[in-house]
Design a protein around this motif. Structure first.
Motif, PDB file in Angstrom:
ATOM      1  N   LYS A  34       0.828  -1.208   0.000  1.00 48.89           N
ATOM      2  CA  LYS A  34       0.000   0.000   0.000  1.00 48.89           C
ATOM      3  C   LYS A  34       0.859   1.253   0.000  1.00 48.89           C
ATOM      4  CE  LYS A  34      -3.791   2.217   2.501  1.00 48.89           C
ATOM      5  NZ  LYS A  34      -4.683   2.148   3.689  1.00 48.89           N
ATOM      6  N   ALA A  35       1.922   1.246   0.802  1.00 51.11           N
ATOM      7  CA  ALA A  35       2.808   2.413   0.897  1.00 51.11           C
ATOM      8  C   ALA A  35       3.897   2.320  -0.167  1.00 51.11           C
ATOM      9  CB  ALA A  35       3.439   2.480   2.281  1.00 51.11           C
ATOM     10  N   PRO A  36       4.520   3.457  -0.496  1.00 53.11           N
ATOM     11  CA  PRO A  36       5.617   3.426  -1.479  1.00 53.11           C
ATOM     12  C   PRO A  36       6.944   3.014  -0.844  1.00 53.11           C
ATOM     13  CG  PRO A  36       5.195   5.676  -0.818  1.00 53.11           C
ATOM     14  CD  PRO A  36       4.161   4.847  -0.131  1.00 53.11           C
ATOM     15  N   PHE A  37       6.866   2.145   0.158  1.00 55.47           N
ATOM     16  CA  PHE A  37       8.069   1.586   0.776  1.00 55.47           C
ATOM     17  C   PHE A  37       7.698   0.231   1.367  1.00 55.47           C
ATOM     18  CE2 PHE A  37       6.023   4.321   3.917  1.00 55.47           C
ATOM     19  CZ  PHE A  37       5.982   3.522   5.059  1.00 55.47           C
ATOM     20  N   TYR A  38       8.706  -0.518   1.765  1.00 54.02           N
ATOM     21  CA  TYR A  38       8.527  -1.883   2.279  1.00 54.02           C
ATOM     22  C   TYR A  38       8.128  -1.784   3.749  1.00 54.02           C
ATOM     23  CZ  TYR A  38       9.687  -6.927   2.386  1.00 54.02           C
ATOM     24  OH  TYR A  38       9.660  -8.301   2.481  1.00 54.02           O
ATOM     25  N   GLU A  39       6.828  -1.881   4.018  1.00 54.12           N
ATOM     26  CA  GLU A  39       6.324  -1.710   5.374  1.00 54.12           C
ATOM     27  C   GLU A  39       6.586  -2.943   6.230  1.00 54.12           C
ATOM     28  OE1 GLU A  39       2.664   1.051   5.839  1.00 54.12           O
ATOM     29  OE2 GLU A  39       2.132  -0.405   4.287  1.00 54.12           O
ATOM     30  N   LEU A  40       6.536  -2.739   7.546  1.00 56.17           N
ATOM     31  CA  LEU A  40       6.714  -3.860   8.470  1.00 56.17           C
ATOM     32  C   LEU A  40       5.599  -4.891   8.297  1.00 56.17           C
ATOM     33  CD1 LEU A  40       7.888  -1.955  11.664  1.00 56.17           C
ATOM     34  CD2 LEU A  40       9.221  -3.596  10.326  1.00 56.17           C
ATOM     35  N   ALA A  41       4.402  -4.425   7.965  1.00 61.20           N
ATOM     36  CA  ALA A  41       3.310  -5.374   7.700  1.00 61.20           C
ATOM     37  C   ALA A  41       3.646  -6.259   6.506  1.00 61.20           C
ATOM     38  CB  ALA A  41       2.012  -4.613   7.450  1.00 61.20           C
ATOM     39  N   ASP A  42       4.301  -5.679   5.498  1.00 60.38           N
ATOM     40  CA  ASP A  42       4.681  -6.442   4.299  1.00 60.38           C
ATOM     41  C   ASP A  42       5.722  -7.506   4.633  1.00 60.38           C
ATOM     42  OD1 ASP A  42       3.034  -4.755   2.820  1.00 60.38           O
ATOM     43  OD2 ASP A  42       4.665  -3.366   2.358  1.00 60.38           O
ATOM     44  N   VAL A  43       6.778  -7.104   5.312  1.00 61.42           N
ATOM     45  CA  VAL A  43       7.849  -8.058   5.594  1.00 61.42           C
ATOM     46  C   VAL A  43       7.371  -9.148   6.550  1.00 61.42           C
ATOM     47  CG1 VAL A  43       8.910  -6.920   7.606  1.00 61.42           C
ATOM     48  CG2 VAL A  43      10.328  -8.244   6.030  1.00 61.42           C
ATOM     49  N   THR A  44       6.457  -8.803   7.450  1.00 58.82           N
ATOM     50  CA  THR A  44       5.920  -9.822   8.356  1.00 58.82           C
ATOM     51  C   THR A  44       5.173 -10.892   7.578  1.00 58.82           C
ATOM     52  OG1 THR A  44       5.729  -8.192  10.143  1.00 58.82           O
ATOM     53  CG2 THR A  44       4.444 -10.211  10.361  1.00 58.82           C
ATOM     54  N   ARG A  45       4.366 -10.451   6.614  1.00 56.55           N
ATOM     55  CA  ARG A  45       3.665 -11.428   5.760  1.00 56.55           C
ATOM     56  C   ARG A  45       4.653 -12.266   4.959  1.00 56.55           C
ATOM     57  NH1 ARG A  45       0.519  -6.711   4.603  1.00 56.55           N
ATOM     58  NH2 ARG A  45      -1.492  -6.742   5.675  1.00 56.55           N
ATOM     59  N   ASP A  46       5.678 -11.624   4.427  1.00 50.18           N
ATOM     60  CA  ASP A  46       6.641 -12.344   3.586  1.00 50.18           C
ATOM     61  C   ASP A  46       7.436 -13.369   4.385  1.00 50.18           C
ATOM     62  OD1 ASP A  46       5.749 -10.839   1.482  1.00 50.18           O
ATOM     63  OD2 ASP A  46       7.458  -9.449   1.478  1.00 50.18           O
ATOM     64  N   ILE A  47       7.857 -12.997   5.588  1.00 47.55           N
ATOM     65  CA  ILE A  47       8.605 -13.939   6.427  1.00 47.55           C
ATOM     66  C   ILE A  47       7.711 -15.103   6.825  1.00 47.55           C
ATOM     67  CG2 ILE A  47       9.714 -14.243   8.672  1.00 47.55           C
ATOM     68  CD1 ILE A  47      10.788 -11.389   8.399  1.00 47.55           C
ATOM     69  N   SER A  48       6.473 -14.793   7.199  1.00 42.87           N
ATOM     70  CA  SER A  48       5.538 -15.856   7.572  1.00 42.87           C
ATOM     71  C   SER A  48       5.302 -16.807   6.410  1.00 42.87           C
ATOM     72  CB  SER A  48       4.214 -15.236   8.022  1.00 42.87           C
ATOM     73  OG  SER A  48       3.260 -16.237   8.333  1.00 42.87           O
ATOM     74  N   PHE A  49       5.110 -16.250   5.226  1.00 43.39           N
ATOM     75  CA  PHE A  49       4.918 -17.046   4.012  1.00 43.39           C
ATOM     76  C   PHE A  49       6.129 -17.947   3.763  1.00 43.39           C
ATOM     77  CE2 PHE A  49       5.865 -17.216  -0.598  1.00 43.39           C
ATOM     78  CZ  PHE A  49       4.749 -17.887  -1.065  1.00 43.39           C
ATOM     79  N   ALA A  50       7.313 -17.384   3.924  1.00 42.25           N
ATOM     80  CA  ALA A  50       8.544 -18.134   3.663  1.00 42.25           C
ATOM     81  C   ALA A  50       8.733 -19.255   4.674  1.00 42.25           C
ATOM     82  CB  ALA A  50       9.740 -17.196   3.685  1.00 42.25           C
ATOM     83  N   LEU A  51       8.487 -18.969   5.948  1.00 41.64           N
ATOM     84  CA  LEU A  51       8.678 -19.983   6.985  1.00 41.64           C
ATOM     85  C   LEU A  51       7.662 -21.115   6.850  1.00 41.64           C
ATOM     86  CD1 LEU A  51       9.454 -17.739  10.091  1.00 41.64           C
ATOM     87  CD2 LEU A  51      11.062 -19.079   8.730  1.00 41.64           C
ATOM     88  N   GLU A  52       6.432 -20.773   6.501  1.00 42.21           N
ATOM     89  CA  GLU A  52       5.418 -21.808   6.290  1.00 42.21           C
ATOM     90  C   GLU A  52       5.804 -22.718   5.136  1.00 42.21           C
ATOM     91  OE1 GLU A  52       1.613 -20.041   5.755  1.00 42.21           O
ATOM     92  OE2 GLU A  52       1.525 -19.199   7.777  1.00 42.21           O
TER      93      GLU A  52
END
Length: 710
Positions: free
Chosen positions: A387-405
């Motif tokens: 949503k923001a024009p930068f890599y938000e903490l909400a984004d990286v949290t989803r990405d890490i969770s996705f990767a670990l799963e």
């Protein structure tokens, strides 16, 4: 092993000469006889023939001999059944093994690739007791070869599951092995595997079905099914799935995991008409062999991942200067694909960000499918808007969770995250730091004004500001050219995307006109603007969803008739909502002339705009700004749309630097919690609600102090 001595013919001695018997003087007759020692049966023979000399047995001669030097008096010649060396001395004859080998014997461990043909009688083998019966104990030499230790050879029966060393006494008819247990204090284990040439995955053809082969490579995925465990192996030829079965749903080779290098022996089979290897044996490679295999695979991947150094679609001095970085990023993306590393493509949720991501997506998906198979897109790729024009903490949290799963569920590696139309600013750093905790690699292709601090977290960074350019060279332009370096075959498919990006981000750079001209044979300027508006409108409702398929139709990457109908409908709806929003907002705009001559327009989008609908505050501020610029065509204009804790800035003809202003406000207004960024003259600021008046006042002062173009 023994055989009769050829020199003494098994006697153990050699005859030197013959002599006259000293006892009978050569007569062969005894001079005296003790009748008490003669039986009645022999008396008649004695009376008729006389007594035979005991020493020469009646021959009158005796042989002079010496021990045979060849066999040392044993009569037989012995050689060690392990090393073949001649054995001397009775003390060394136990089990026909020389003293050297008896101190350190060879015990063979049969690899699962071996069968009965690889077993030799007379050799020692490691085994596992598999079952017991009244007549003996069965021992498995591997999963395919079994023998029997007969009860007559077993003093104390071992338990099922015990590891034992056995001597293969004989191989009987029907392949039955007769085993003898051995207790050896010192031995050397020799791993025995079937001699097979090493193939790479590209050399394995469906016509090889049923053949036994060996491959060496890196484990890139481990997937447990309800039946076998599927190991995906990557080598210099590509990849190949290998099925290992322990029991239904049970993990085979639990000590083998992702990123390990292995050697696999198995049978070529077909599953859904695709080559698969049924694993007979899998071994972990370490040390020098591991280094050799990794180096071999990496060398081939380096060659395959070389990007296409082709001319750009349009002339661009900035992109020519950026070309080395663009080629580097293209190569890193291809290397990730060849290493079967999952890719997460993060993009800003606007027309520029979407076209950037779709260009990369169109380039990499064919390669991902080629390397990983028909379902590889499901496992190895994800596109997600920010949503923001930068890599938000909400984004990286989803990405890490996705990767670990996925690492847990599918045994995958940690992903490569590609950030497009974001990732260059200091605001991205908190998320990047989290990603690096999990060794997630990050690449950035962006045109927001960059901060040097981000580069320590990236393996590649493309930004026009690094070579003297600015935000006019959009992320969509950069990504389209990088996509062509990755996969030149997509050039014609994506050549209109930079033009959509340019009109969506309102670029005034020379490149914008050139890309728009490039697409003019297929789309008018109005068509491009409608696509950009449709993207912004639809992504607003998609929120965090990628909109796969829907976005493709908006960008005319599917059925053209569907594209025309969809874009027309979306633009109609978007324009209606924009008109309604402007009707609400424009009468509530407050305008002021600043000291530098710029007209500053201010609108409270929290209280004087429709909320939770399209257009959102940022686009609302942009639409208001466009109307006010048309009303003041020859004057510098700044428009600020603000809410309780944010401000959106749009400008024309005002030479400010929003990232620098944000840093200054953060330092000057302690406790205001100022952060934000964007382009030099377009951006956003966040702050705490209680300090809104102070932040906006100081912001207005800073805007009034900069130079203007008019």
């Amino acid at each position: 092993m023994s055989k009769e001595c050829p020199d003494c013919h098994g006697r153990g001695y050699e005859i030197i000469s013959t002599e006259v018997c000293p006892l009978c003087k050569g007569k062969g007759k005894s001079k005296s006889i003790d009748f008490m020692k003669i039986s009645e049966k022999d008396i008649d023979s004695f009376l008729k023939n006389g007594a035979e000399c005991e020493k020469c047995k009646g021959t009158g001669k005796i042989e002079v001999s010496k021990p045979c030097e060849s066999c040392r008096g044993l009569g037989n010649i012995f050689s060690c059944k392990v090393c073949g060396t001649r054995i001397y001395g009775a003390e060394e004859l136990e089990d026909e093994i020389c003293s050297s080998c008896s101190r350190s014997q060879y015990v063979y461990a049969l690899d699962d690739s071996c069968d009965l043909k690889d077993v030799e009688a007379g050799k020692l083998y490691h085994g596992i007791v598999s079952s017991a019966a009244s007549f003996g104990v069965f021992v498995d030499l591997n999963s395919h070869v079994r023998g029997l230790m007969h009860s007559s050879n077993v003093e104390v029966p071992p338990d099922v599951g015990d590891a034992v060393i056995v001597l293969v006494k004989s191989i009987k008819a029907g392949g039955k092995l007769d085993l003898i247990p051995k207790t050896i204090a010192k031995y050397e284990t020799i791993e025995l595997e079937k001699e097979l040439p090493v193939k790479n995955s590209a050399e394995i053809e469906p016509s090889m079905k049923g053949r036994l082969i060996r491959i060496e490579g890196e484990v890139i995925q481990v997937k447990q099914t309800s039946g076998p465990t599927i190991f995906t192996i990557s080598d210099e030829g590509g990849f190949v799935p290998c099925a290992a079965f322990e029991s239904a749903g049970k993990r085979a080779y639990p000590h083998i995991d992702v990123e390990m290098v292995v050697s696999i022996t198995g049978e070529v089979t077909l599953r859904d008409e695709q080559v698969q290897i049924e694993v007979m044996s899998m071994k972990l490679l370490t040390g020098a062999k591991e280094v050799e295999v990794r180096a071999r695979v990496e060398r081939v991947i380096e060659e395959k991942a070389a990007p296409a150094d082709i001319p750009f679609l349009v002339e661009s001095e900035i992109m020519e200067k950026l070309k080395p970085q663009m080629l580097h990023v293209a190569k890193e993306i291809k290397k990730a694909i060849f290493h079967s590393k999952p890719i997460i493509l993060r993009h800003h949720a606007d027309a520029d960000g979407i076209t950037s991501a779709i260009a990369i997506e169109r380039a990499i998906l064919p390669l991902i499918t080629e390397i990983g198979g028909a379902d590889a897109e499901y496992y190895f790729y994800k596109r997600a808007p920010s949503k923001a024009p930068f890599y938000e903490l909400a984004d990286v949290t989803r990405d890490i969770s996705f990767a670990l799963e996925d690492a847990s569920r599918h045994g995958q590696k940690m992903p490569l995250v590609i950030l497009v139309d974001n990732g260059s600013t200091e605001e991205d750093v908190p998320s990047m730091r989290q990603a690096r905790v999990y060794d997630i690699d990050l690449l950035v292709i962006d045109h927001h004004h960059p901060d040097e601090i981000v580069d320590q977290f990236l393996i590649g960074h493309v930004n026009p500001a690094h070579v003297g350019g600015d935000f006019g060279v959009t992320a969509g332009m950069l990504c389209a050219e990088v996509a062509r370096m990755i996969n030149p075959d997509v050039s014609n498919t994506i050549r209109h995307l930079p033009a959509v990006s340019a009109v969506g981000d309102r670029s005034e750079a020379p490149e914008a006109g050139r890309y728009i001209g490039l697409a003019s044979d297929r789309y008018t300027l109005a068509d491009l603007k409608e696509m950009a508006l449709a993207l912004d409108y639809e992504q607003f409702w998609l929120k965090f969803s990628s909109g796969k398929g829907l976005i493709d139709d908006i960008l005319d990457l599917g059925d053209h008739k569907t594209h025309k109908r969809l874009v027309s409908l979306l633009c109609e709806q978007a324009n209606t909502m924009i008109k309604d929003q402007l009707d609400t907002c424009l009468s509530n705009v407050k305008s002021h002339k600043l000291a530098n001559g710029a007209i500053m327009n201010v609108i409270d989008v929290e209280n004087y705009a429709q909320k939770f609908t399209f257009p959102p505050p940022g686009k609302t501020s942009g639409e208001v700004h466009d109307v006010l610029c048309k009303r003041n065509p020859d004057k510098p204009v700044v428009t600020i749309g603000y809410g309780p804790d944010f401000a959106v800035i749009r400008s024309k003809g005002v030479l400010m630097n929003i990232p620098r202003i944000v840093r200054e406000l953060r330092e000057e207004l302690v406790g205001a919690g100022v952060n934000g960024g964007g382009h030099l003259v377009v951006g956003s600021i966040k702050f705490v609600e209680g300090m809104r008046t102070e932040v906006l006042s100081r912001l207005a002062e800073k805007i009034a102090s900069v130079e203007v173009e008019f």
